[in-house]
Design an enzyme around this catalytic site. Sequence first.
Site, mmCIF file in Angstrom:
data_model
loop_
_atom_site.group_PDB
_atom_site.id
_atom_site.type_symbol
_atom_site.label_atom_id
_atom_site.label_comp_id
_atom_site.label_asym_id
_atom_site.label_seq_id
_atom_site.Cartn_x
_atom_site.Cartn_y
_atom_site.Cartn_z
ATOM 1 N N CYS A 183 65.873 99.976 -58.645
ATOM 2 C CA CYS A 183 64.887 100.065 -59.740
ATOM 3 C C CYS A 183 64.036 101.321 -59.608
ATOM 4 C CB CYS A 183 63.979 98.849 -59.745
ATOM 5 S SG CYS A 183 64.849 97.309 -59.523
ATOM 6 N N HIS A 234 62.775 96.540 -68.710
ATOM 7 C CA HIS A 234 63.113 97.090 -67.398
ATOM 8 C C HIS A 234 64.619 97.375 -67.272
ATOM 9 C CE1 HIS A 234 62.999 97.996 -63.226
ATOM 10 N NE2 HIS A 234 63.108 96.790 -62.729
#
Length: 413
Positions: free
Chosen positions: A93, A359
Amino acid sequence: MKSTKKLKPIAAIVGAGRTKFGELWYKNPEELLTEAGIKAMESVDYGLRRKDIQACYFGSFLYQVTNKLALLPGYMARELGMNIPMSNTEAACGSGGSALYNACHGIRAGVYDVVLVGGFEKMTDRSEKILDDLMFAGDSHEFDAGYTFAGLYASMMARYIHDYGDADGGVKCREALAFVTCKNHHHAIGNKYAQFRRDFTVDDVLNSPLVADPIRMLHCSPVSDGAVALVVVSPEVARKYTDTPIYVVGSQQATDDVSISSRESLTGIKATRLATEQVLKRTNMTMRDIQIAEVHDCFTIEETFFLEDSGFCKKGEGWKIIHDSYESFKGSKSKHIPYVNGDKEMVVNPGGGLKADGHPVGATGVRQVYECFKQLRTEAGENQVDKEGLNVALSHNIGGTGGIATVHILMKE
Ligand code: COA
């Protein structure tokens, strides 16, 4: 007010573009990245020719698995019609923030003057398997034990409530951790690119389906597709492209053990602490100087950790700061809800954060910088933070459960 005059900027951002985040089933990942890249190039005030770009730095985590493609430079050379050096950074991420960090190195070293930085991910095509895929960024023993990312963060959140929550079964602490969701969804209402643009109450969060106790669905960032790009140049050439460059004055990264069981603490992220300490030292700032921050809130506990790891407040007090904001927000009509601790005041996740903006993991770190760029240039439209003298922003991007953290500080001149 801080000024860039006493700092030597590392790089300058002169253009930014992004796609909407959400389920974008109609486009391939390389098409999403191209859309963001072209928007970024076209946004440069005095024009940017494709041949001005000397290199591309991309960030993505899972595209080999989710979309069965590799050799991204080859795809992007075709899409962009360029034959320049291109690289892809994988840091889960944290891939997008790492791509920008690497680009800053290329500029600081004097190798390049103009580069394109992009982050992307296409996750919804693999919605059945994506929670397993994300565990590539966990320790293999964690995967074998049946953990998902929500499970890992649930262990951290449970420990935090146990160690630092109020004596009353952590009721107020749980309200505070739910309020992070409410705040970030509220911030996303004016963000036309966000995946979710609606308000939630603390009760909505606390009554949403349980994912991994104590994490509920509305504590989680969603599964998303999307791409974002930035035109990053050396400070020396910035004025050739715009009168309002946004300078990168700090760019730092730190790492830690991939496994939560081997870390020094379950209730904080050491890599965040180290990267933030270094970036503040480099810029001669404290958290008092940070006016807006785009913080990695993959689960709401992570935003709470940031407040403590960064030194905005003391260890164990993040939830109290959040709870005070919750109390003062009730009945208020304000567009953004700042966190206040004594003389420190900071709007966290003005664009909605990972929680509400979305996200798409490799895009997130670049999206955070995109939001800071727009806010500092007063170009965030309906979502503009209303603050006089706004000129310092911070972006904080982590990979996995904290195996890597990258922090940037951006400033308007
Ligand atoms: N926040 C808000 N709403 C969400 C949501 C989220 N995180 N996830 C899904 N929704 C909404 C959907 O839009 C949908 O709304 P609709 O019925 O109005 O269309 C509804 O909830 C159901 O969506 P669905 O896709 O069926 O949810 P799900 O149960 O499959 O997934 C989670 C929900 C929380 C499990 C999933 O979002 C998730 O796993 N998130 C974490 C991702 C992750 O770990 N990322 C890496 C971080 S390190």
